[in-house]
Design a protein around this motif. Structure first.
Motif: not given
Length: 259
Positions: A30-34, A129-135, A146-156
């Motif tokens: 599966e497509a995964i992006t960090v 994609h499956h997204l792994i979001v890291i700080d 804010a980052t998560l809400r932005s990325l949710r617009q991409l329908w991951p």
């Protein structure tokens, strides 16, 4: 782990530890992006991407902080017109509406410049994609929200939040925003993660740009496809004042949220 003082000597070590503890939430192939939040989050994210063999991308989000406020954040802005505001801080700091709107506009321009500087991907490159979001840490949680809400617009396909250290209250607030969550050290006091991150010092710009280039022999299968759909990168583009001719988002309007 909980109520521990972070003992990692640097952000890269924290990222290595995060990579070792990250469960496999996805099926093979599966497509995964960090996704790393610059700058510190990218340093933590790089070892995770290398160990998983996934593309590493930046996703610029900026805190709303007034000069002379002692670093107390009013909120954060993220790509796609996302604005998150902490109304309590706005009231406590007696911020006029006009000042707040000017600050939001300024930070949105900074985000756009950083998108070009860090060659961040167009939404289509990581949509689905499956997204792994890291700080590097969660303190107030405004930047991550804010980052998560932005990325949710991409329908991951899914979003996994992974950080070395985070405040327990912030983790509870962010849990509904993600599908999976991994925090190695959760603390009662938000200042614990903030103190650890600030104690490591700022991250050099050249280090960030270097991390975004795949190391020799570590080019993953999906890296090239994502890289081909990145914005033009470089210091010259960082100073550009004209917008890129290809619109990155379907709607330019801002989405302002309050806690």
């Amino acid at each position: 782990m909980s109520d521990d003082v972070p003992a990692w000597p640097d952000r890269s070590s924290a990222g290595e530890d995060l990579a070792r503890h990250l469960p496999m939430f996805w099926r093979p192939g599966e497509a995964i992006t960090v996704v790393g939040i610059p700058r510190g989050g990218l340093v933590v994210a790089a070892p995770v991407a290398w160990r998983r063999g996934c593309p590493l991308v930046s996703w610029s989000t900026r805190r709303l902080v007034l000069p002379g406020s002692g670093g107390l954040g009013l909120g954060a802005v993220a790509p796609g017109g996302i604005v998150v505001i902490d109304p309590d801080q706005v009231r406590l700091q007696h911020v006029p509406l006009g000042t707040l709107l000017d600050l939001i506009h300024h930070k949105q321009l900074v985000v756009e410049r950083h998108q070009r500087l860090f060659a961040e991907p167009w939404p289509a490159a990581i949509a689905g994609h499956h997204l792994i979001v890291i700080d590097d840490y969660l303190s107030s949680g405004l930047t991550m929200e804010a980052t998560l809400r932005s990325l949710r617009q991409l329908w991951p396909r899914s979003i996994t939040l992974a950080v070395p250290v985070g405040a327990q209250g912030v983790i509870r607030c962010l849990r509904p925003e993600v599908d999976n969550i991994l925090v190695l050290i959760s603390t009662e006091q938000p200042e614990t993660g903030l103190g650890w991150g600030q104690g490591l010092g700022p991250v050099d710009l050249r280090q960030v740009l270097h991390l975004l280039q795949p190391p020799p022999g570590r080019e993953c299968r999906g890296c090239a496809a994502v890289r081909q759909q990145r914005r033009f990168a470089g210091i010259v583009n960082f100073r550009m004042s004209t917008p890129h001719p290809r619109a990155p988002w379907p709607t330019p309007s801002a989405t302002i949220s309050t806690r």
